[in-house]
Write a protein that holds these residues in place. Structure first.
Motif, short mmCIF file in Angstrom:
data_model
loop_
_atom_site.label_atom_id
_atom_site.label_comp_id
_atom_site.label_asym_id
_atom_site.label_seq_id
_atom_site.Cartn_x
_atom_site.Cartn_y
_atom_site.Cartn_z
N PHE A 1 42.73 -43.65 105.09
CA PHE A 1 41.82 -43.05 106.06
C PHE A 1 40.87 -42.06 105.38
O PHE A 1 41.18 -41.51 104.32
N ILE B 1 49.50 -41.66 113.00
CA ILE B 1 49.68 -41.96 111.57
C ILE B 1 50.96 -42.78 111.38
O ILE B 1 50.98 -43.80 110.69
N ARG B 2 52.03 -42.32 112.01
CA ARG B 2 53.31 -43.02 111.86
C ARG B 2 53.21 -44.47 112.35
O ARG B 2 53.75 -45.37 111.73
N LYS B 3 52.52 -44.65 113.45
CA LYS B 3 52.38 -46.02 113.97
C LYS B 3 51.53 -46.87 113.02
O LYS B 3 51.83 -48.05 112.80
N LEU C 1 51.12 -36.27 106.51
CA LEU C 1 51.83 -35.38 107.44
C LEU C 1 52.06 -34.04 106.75
O LEU C 1 52.72 -33.96 105.71
N LEU D 1 45.07 -41.34 116.61
CA LEU D 1 44.46 -41.02 115.31
C LEU D 1 43.13 -40.26 115.48
O LEU D 1 42.68 -39.60 114.56
N ARG E 1 51.41 -33.14 118.45
CA ARG E 1 51.65 -34.03 117.30
C ARG E 1 51.16 -35.46 117.56
O ARG E 1 51.66 -36.40 116.96
N LEU F 1 57.29 -42.64 103.44
CA LEU F 1 57.37 -42.86 104.90
C LEU F 1 57.38 -44.35 105.31
O LEU F 1 58.23 -44.77 106.10
N ARG G 1 53.77 -31.50 107.45
CA ARG G 1 55.13 -30.93 107.41
C ARG G 1 55.93 -31.47 106.22
O ARG G 1 56.97 -30.91 105.90
N ARG H 1 48.41 -36.86 116.68
CA ARG H 1 47.85 -37.46 115.47
C ARG H 1 48.98 -37.96 114.55
O ARG H 1 48.88 -39.04 113.98
N GLU H 2 50.02 -37.15 114.45
CA GLU H 2 51.17 -37.56 113.62
C GLU H 2 51.74 -38.89 114.14
O GLU H 2 52.08 -39.78 113.36
N LEU I 1 46.05 -52.41 114.96
CA LEU I 1 46.21 -51.19 115.76
C LEU I 1 45.61 -51.42 117.15
O LEU I 1 45.86 -50.67 118.07
N PRO J 1 47.87 -45.90 119.26
CA PRO J 1 47.67 -45.37 117.91
C PRO J 1 46.22 -45.00 117.61
O PRO J 1 45.96 -44.01 116.92
N ILE J 2 45.27 -45.76 118.16
CA ILE J 2 43.86 -45.46 117.87
C ILE J 2 43.45 -44.14 118.50
O ILE J 2 42.87 -43.27 117.86
N ASN K 1 45.06 -38.34 106.35
CA ASN K 1 46.15 -38.53 107.32
C ASN K 1 47.55 -38.46 106.70
O ASN K 1 48.39 -39.32 106.94
N ASN L 1 40.29 -51.62 112.88
CA ASN L 1 41.46 -51.39 113.74
C ASN L 1 42.08 -52.71 114.21
O ASN L 1 43.31 -52.85 114.28
N ARG M 1 52.21 -54.27 110.15
CA ARG M 1 51.53 -53.07 109.63
C ARG M 1 52.34 -52.46 108.49
O ARG M 1 51.80 -51.96 107.52
N TYR N 1 60.56 -46.55 107.38
CA TYR N 1 60.53 -47.43 108.55
C TYR N 1 60.99 -48.84 108.21
O TYR N 1 61.35 -49.61 109.09
#
Lengths: 407, 261
Positions: free
Chosen positions: B98, A316-318, B104, A403, A310, B115, B106, A312-313, B63, A399-400, B102, B58, B90, B119
């Protein structure tokens, strides 16, 4: 936020059901083992305590060996080797104890190794106990049929426990039957009612034993009384401590000042039993803990795989604003959910096994609140300890780089 | 409307350099880059592969960190921000779009959109309401509880845009937003971005496709980590119906195709 992490964790655990189930299984086995060991140990401890108390809280026991006491008179240690060495208590000690002021009754217990038979039928795990008529009062024994030993009964007579009667003769009413003890004939003159306590330290089962007079016992042992225990009841229960002290003084005189015997009160006997059980429980719990550690390593392993899968997940979250702390919590909660679920199932399973085992071990395993709390805390602790490393790894992902992982 | 004339620098880069690798293997991704982006600009960044476009994006999106130079976001130096503060920026000031959406897999569509609000610590009901309202403006309200694998590429990118917008960010960073889409879906996405821009948002878009630059009001060409050309389209009149050269879809056409793409 926590609620959300729990939802996310549940959905990701559901996404790989077999993997989650197998990982949780490791914890289930570990927690079941620990809970069961604790429950059986605690149950045994309680059962022994209850048996001792049932016999009478005022009973004073004289045993070979030495107990260590602190300044307050509390027992701090007991020389276990005395239990297997030759006894230091003699018939003259018995007489001295009987004469101590304040002693109501004193009964010797001399355990004799040998077969108990009716013709060719041999009783399993039965004991031959040579004693005096006083045992009836000292041990609160009641008779189902016949009578107990008296000063006038013949040397070749015996009283037997009710289970022994049923085992050898198929009925409790075995009065007048012939019994062979160490190849010598005895006539049964009494059968005991069922007794639900065991002898304090010697630990024989009254229900499976044959009782003969001390004289008969001596005849099996070249005329010498090898007394393993003298059980004493004081005339006044309140005077129990003083009587015990007097007995100790008298015996010290008999033994030329050598303290090779122990005078133990009922509550102290519980204390000794407890210390022995504590030791046994500690050892077995430590062994059972190994399976829990293995389960924890399983969780760590699967969580590391999860983090890799996970990545990549995580990226994305970051990117959308998750802090390292949020990612850490998410994966830690996932590990903790697995271990807690395993813990709860493990406790439930241990409870079921305990009920099943109670039919075999003869006492109820204790599943008290502290044991459940220990099992629950241990599973939570395992989740945290083995989940923290993968969670930290997830939180520290760049994160980079994350991703860039292919979806 | 585009607020090019507002002259409030939202992004200022001063001699920004990004190096990768060590010693002989050092690669210069960004080379002493100076750049000012005003609030409300729609900037398209073009250039060949490896010219540093994505690295720049980035860095702008916090990032990544520069090797040298200074990055001022809303007048504040990004260098002094802790990891936690960068995440907060961010979350609150930047929206990412993207190429590969990107989302999720699930989670369903509405959960994906909520999402960033999660946060932020917003309560569940409140964030669901907000996301639902946003999805409605993208014509996706009926698909709120679909899973990402049940939707087309164009729809997924619109969901991703909704996610980028849900926190009302001041900057939208889009990395090849139409890279995985067909021409028709690309047009719709660009139209959406254009509308967002018209509402006053700053958009910085990295693209290979020169056709898409017509939506932007400033085009930056990069070569070898430097700005090669920086050109601006003339400012648009304050007319909502003003059309770009390639913007041949009318607003009504876009609205009717939204649900079907």
């Amino acid at each position: 936020m926590i609620g959300n992490h729990i939802r996310i964790a549940l959905s990701s655990l559901r996404a790989s059901k077999v993997r989650t189930a197998l990982t949780t299984l490791g914890i289930i086995i570990g927690v079941t083992a620990i809970t069961l060991v604790l429950a059986l140990g605690e149950g045994a401890k309680q059962a022994v305590g209850q048996q001792i108390n049932k016999r009478g809280s005022d009973v004073i026991t004289v045993r070979p060996g030495k107990v260590e006491r602190n300044e307050d008179g509390k027992i701090t240690g007991y020389n276990l080797t005395a239990a297997i060495g030759a006894t230091t208590i003699t018939e003259s000690d018995l007489r001295s104890v009987q004469d101590v002021p304040g002693v109501s009754k004193a009964a010797p217990i001399m355990l004799i190794t040998g077969s108990v038979r009716d013709g060719e039928t041999r009783a399993k795990s039965s004991a031959i106990v040579a004693t005096s008529p006083a045992l009836k009062d000292v041990a609160n024994l009641e008779l189902r049929y016949g009578q107990f030993l008296t000063d006038k009964t013949n040397r070749q007579t015996a009283i037997i426990g009710n289970e022994l009667a049923v085992e050898l003769y198929g009925t409790e009413n075995a009065l007048g039957r012939q019994l062979t003890l160490r190849n010598q004939p005895f006539t049964i003159i009494g059968i005991l009612k069922k007794v639900d306590h065991a002898a304090i330290v010697t630990g024989f089962d009254y229900n499976k034993s044959a009782f003969v007079s001390l004289d008969a016992g001596k005849s099996f042992n070249q005329g010498i009384a090898q007394i393993q225990e003298i059980s004493v009841i004081p005339a006044d229960q309140k005077q129990s401590d003083q009587v015990a002290e007097r007995i100790e003084n008298v015996l010290l005189r008999n033994h030329d000042g050598e303290e090779d015997f122990a005078v133990i009160r009922s509550d102290e006997a519980v204390q000794i039993a407890n210390s022995i059980f504590r030791l046994l429980i500690s050892i077995t719990t430590a062994i059972a803990s190994i399976s829990l550690i293995v389960g924890g390593i399983g969780i760590m392993n699967i969580m590391l795989v999860n983090v890799t899968e996970r990545t990549r997940e995580i990226g994305i979250r970051k990117a959308i604003g998750a802090t390292n702390g949020s990612i850490l919590s998410q994966f830690l909660i996932e590990a903790m959910l697995m271990s807690l679920t395993g813990g709860i199932i493990g406790i439930a399973l241990a409870y079921l096994i305990a009920i099943f085992l109670s039919g075999f071990v003869g006492y109820l395993p204790a599943l008290s609140a502290p044991i459940l709390l220990i099992a629950f805390s241990v599973s939570l602790f395992v989740g945290i300890i083995f989940g923290i490393f993968p969670a930290l790894r997830a939180a520290r992902k760049d994160p980079i780089q994350a991703l860039r992982q292919l979806p | 409307m585009a607020k090019e004339g507002s002259q409030e620098p939202v992004i200022q880069l001063q001699r920004l350099t990004k190096l990768f690798g060590h010693g002989d293997a050092t690669t210069v991704a960004l080379d002493n880059l100076d750049l000012v982006i005003q609030k409300g600009e729609f900037v398209a960044i073009m250039g060949p592969s490896g010219c540093g476009k994505t690295t720049l994006l980035n860095l702008l999106g916090l990032l990544d960190t520069p090797t040298h130079g200074e990055y001022l976001l809303d007048g504040k130096s990004a260098e002094d921000l802790s990891e936690r503060q960068r995440a907060k920026v961010r979350r609150n000031q930047i929206g990412f779009i993207f190429q590969s959406f990107n989302l999720l897999n699930r989670m369903n569509i509405i959960e994906n959109v909520t999402l960033p609000l999660t946060y932020k610590g917003m309560r569940r009901m409140k964030r669901l309401t907000k996301a639902s309202e946003l999805l409605k403006t993208f014509g996706l309200q009926e698909r709120e509880y679909y899973m990402p694998n049940q939707m087309s590429g164009g729809q997924l990118q619109r969901v991703a845009i909704a996610r980028a917008l849900v926190n009302n960010p001041s900057i939208i960073l889009a990395d090849e937003p139409t890279g995985n889409l067909d021409t028709k879906s690309s047009e719709i996405i660009m139209k959406e971005l254009s509308e967002i821009h018209q509402q006053g948002n700053t958009i910085i878009m990295v693209t290979h496709n020169p056709d898409l630059t017509v939506w932007a009001d400033r085009i930056i060409h990069m070569v070898d980590g430097r700005i090669d050309r920086d050109s601006k389209y003339p400012q648009l009149p304050e007319d909502e119906n003003a059309k770009r050269p390639l913007n041949h879809y009318s607003r009504s056409t876009v609205r009717t195709t939204k649900g079907n793409s």
